[in-house]
Scaffold this motif. Structure first.
Motif, mmCIF file in Angstrom:
data_model
loop_
_atom_site.group_PDB
_atom_site.id
_atom_site.type_symbol
_atom_site.label_atom_id
_atom_site.label_comp_id
_atom_site.label_asym_id
_atom_site.label_seq_id
_atom_site.Cartn_x
_atom_site.Cartn_y
_atom_site.Cartn_z
ATOM 1 N N LEU A 87 0.828 -1.205 0.000
ATOM 2 C CA LEU A 87 0.000 0.000 0.000
ATOM 3 C C LEU A 87 0.863 1.257 0.000
ATOM 4 O O LEU A 87 0.538 2.251 -0.684
ATOM 5 C CB LEU A 87 -0.922 -0.015 1.217
ATOM 6 C CG LEU A 87 -2.245 0.735 1.117
ATOM 7 C CD1 LEU A 87 -3.083 0.210 -0.035
ATOM 8 C CD2 LEU A 87 -3.008 0.629 2.429
ATOM 9 N N ASN A 88 1.957 1.263 0.739
ATOM 10 C CA ASN A 88 2.867 2.411 0.761
ATOM 11 C C ASN A 88 3.489 2.641 -0.616
ATOM 12 O O ASN A 88 3.649 3.785 -1.050
ATOM 13 C CB ASN A 88 3.962 2.199 1.805
ATOM 14 C CG ASN A 88 3.441 2.385 3.224
ATOM 15 O OD1 ASN A 88 2.511 3.154 3.445
ATOM 16 N ND2 ASN A 88 4.015 1.667 4.175
ATOM 17 N N ARG A 89 3.843 1.554 -1.298
ATOM 18 C CA ARG A 89 4.397 1.709 -2.646
ATOM 19 C C ARG A 89 3.322 2.188 -3.622
ATOM 20 O O ARG A 89 3.616 2.953 -4.542
ATOM 21 C CB ARG A 89 4.990 0.385 -3.126
ATOM 22 C CG ARG A 89 6.202 -0.089 -2.344
ATOM 23 C CD ARG A 89 6.958 -1.164 -3.121
ATOM 24 N NE ARG A 89 6.086 -2.267 -3.493
ATOM 25 C CZ ARG A 89 5.896 -3.342 -2.748
ATOM 26 N NH1 ARG A 89 6.508 -3.468 -1.580
ATOM 27 N NH2 ARG A 89 5.100 -4.315 -3.163
ATOM 28 N N LEU A 90 2.104 1.731 -3.422
ATOM 29 C CA LEU A 90 1.018 2.131 -4.320
ATOM 30 C C LEU A 90 0.789 3.631 -4.273
ATOM 31 O O LEU A 90 0.501 4.257 -5.305
ATOM 32 C CB LEU A 90 -0.264 1.382 -3.937
ATOM 33 C CG LEU A 90 -1.519 1.714 -4.757
ATOM 34 C CD1 LEU A 90 -1.319 1.289 -6.213
ATOM 35 C CD2 LEU A 90 -2.743 1.040 -4.159
ATOM 36 N N VAL A 91 0.903 4.234 -3.110
ATOM 37 C CA VAL A 91 0.717 5.684 -2.981
ATOM 38 C C VAL A 91 1.726 6.419 -3.847
ATOM 39 O O VAL A 91 1.437 7.498 -4.387
ATOM 40 C CB VAL A 91 0.836 6.101 -1.505
ATOM 41 C CG1 VAL A 91 0.762 7.621 -1.377
ATOM 42 C CG2 VAL A 91 -0.272 5.457 -0.681
#
Length: 340
Positions: A87-91
């Motif tokens: 999720l952090n990479r998706l942001v």
């Protein structure tokens, strides 16, 4: 109304997390992940080379090497921790790297996006330009020969799965009659053609897939338009308008038609996801290198970073499409007032 749409936008966040977390957890518990696939490929290569192969995985890769691969793909972490990292990479628009092609997932999606957009856009245009007038005509000719014949054709096409229609069309028009190409987005000599020949080449390749894309929405939109118009034609306000001196045609065009397109407007946002996701099976049958085929191959090859990337994009588009549907209904029907 602004407060309503603001709440709908905020609701995207927990909905998106719920959908992606569920699928992310499933990819961890389903057997046959990227490490297992890699080991199976190595065993197959060893067998093809004619060397003796032990059934034990440890003879293909050591346990330390397997642990390093699990760490490389993030499979050594708990589900929640690994999902939080994703999720952090998706942001940051980092969807990870494909475990099959070793390319950035975002680049792979963007590369195939124009093809899916092409089919999604023309499916949308053709569906609405044909379905709405046909639905109006069927309502005005309700019970007539034209209505009955068209209904049989529409429901026959709707009852057949689009991939079955695809195989049927290829068999007739490509294999037997040899009128149209069997598949692909463009021909092999596309780069050597001039502009108008390129347009014709794309059109030839698009005819059969477009029929398969349109056939499902075509039946739903046509019958929705017909039934909605029939309901409004029987309403008291139409009879009152005609009693005040309007002709039947004027009553239809000025009053009944506008109210009849409200269900069509509510369906408008749902086609947004089709612009990107396309259809897995149609693209597989016609060998169209779009996002649908990419997603199908990713599922078959257990390429979970690509699966999650396509899921993330399509989920966001579908939720934004639902909000767009509400906006379209509010524009078409002034009676709709969303609560604050």
């Amino acid at each position: 109304m602004q407060a309503y749409f603001f709440r709908r936008l905020l609701l995207i966040i927990p909905t998106f997390i719920g959908v992606t977390l569920l699928v992310f957890a499933m990819t961890r518990f389903v057997p046959g992940g990227p490490v297992e696939r890699m080991i199976a490929q190595m065993q197959q290569q060893t067998q093809d080379g004619g060397r003796a192969v032990n059934s034990q995985i440890s003879q293909t890769l050591s346990q330390d090497q397997i642990d390093e691969l699990n760490a490389f793909y993030g499979l050594d972490k708990p589900v929640i921790e690994a999902y939080w990292d994703w999720l952090n990479r998706l942001v940051r628009l980092d969807l990870g790297e494909s475990s099959r092609y070793y390319e950035p997932v975002w680049d792979m999606i963007v590369e195939r996006l124009p093809i899916s957009l092409f089919y999604g856009f023309w499916t949308f245009i053709i569906s609405y330009l044909v379905s709405i007038p046909l639905g109006v005509l069927k309502a005005l000719k309700h019970g007539g020969k034209m209505d009955n014949v068209s209904s049989v054709m529409i429901f026959t096409g709707y009852a057949l799965p689009n991939y079955v229609v695809a195989v049927l069309l290829i068999s007739i028009f490509s294999f037997q009659l040899e009128w149209l190409p069997m598949g692909g987005f463009v021909g092999d000599d596309f780069d050597y053609l001039d502009f108008w020949d390129k347009v014709w080449n794309i059109t030839q390749h698009a005819v059969l897939p477009m029929i398969c894309y349109v056939i499902g929405d075509f039946a739903i939109l046509t019958m929705t338009m017909k039934n909605s118009l029939l309901e409004n034609l029987a309403a008291d306000y139409v009879k009152t308008a005609m009693a005040k001196g309007l002709s039947f045609k004027q009553a239809v065009t000025r009053h009944a038609f506008r109210n009849s397109v409200i269900p069509i407007a509510s369906h408008l946002g749902n086609v947004v996801s089709v612009f990107v996701a396309g259809s897995f099976l149609i693209e597989v049958v016609f060998d169209i290198d779009g996002i649908g085929l990419l997603g199908y191959d990713a599922l078959m090859e257990r390429d979970y970073p690509v699966v999650m990337g396509i899921l993330a994009v399509s989920s966001i588009l579908l939720m934004l499409g639902n909000i767009l549907s509400d906006l379209c209904v509010a524009l078409v029907d002034p009676r709709v007032k969303f609560g604050a």
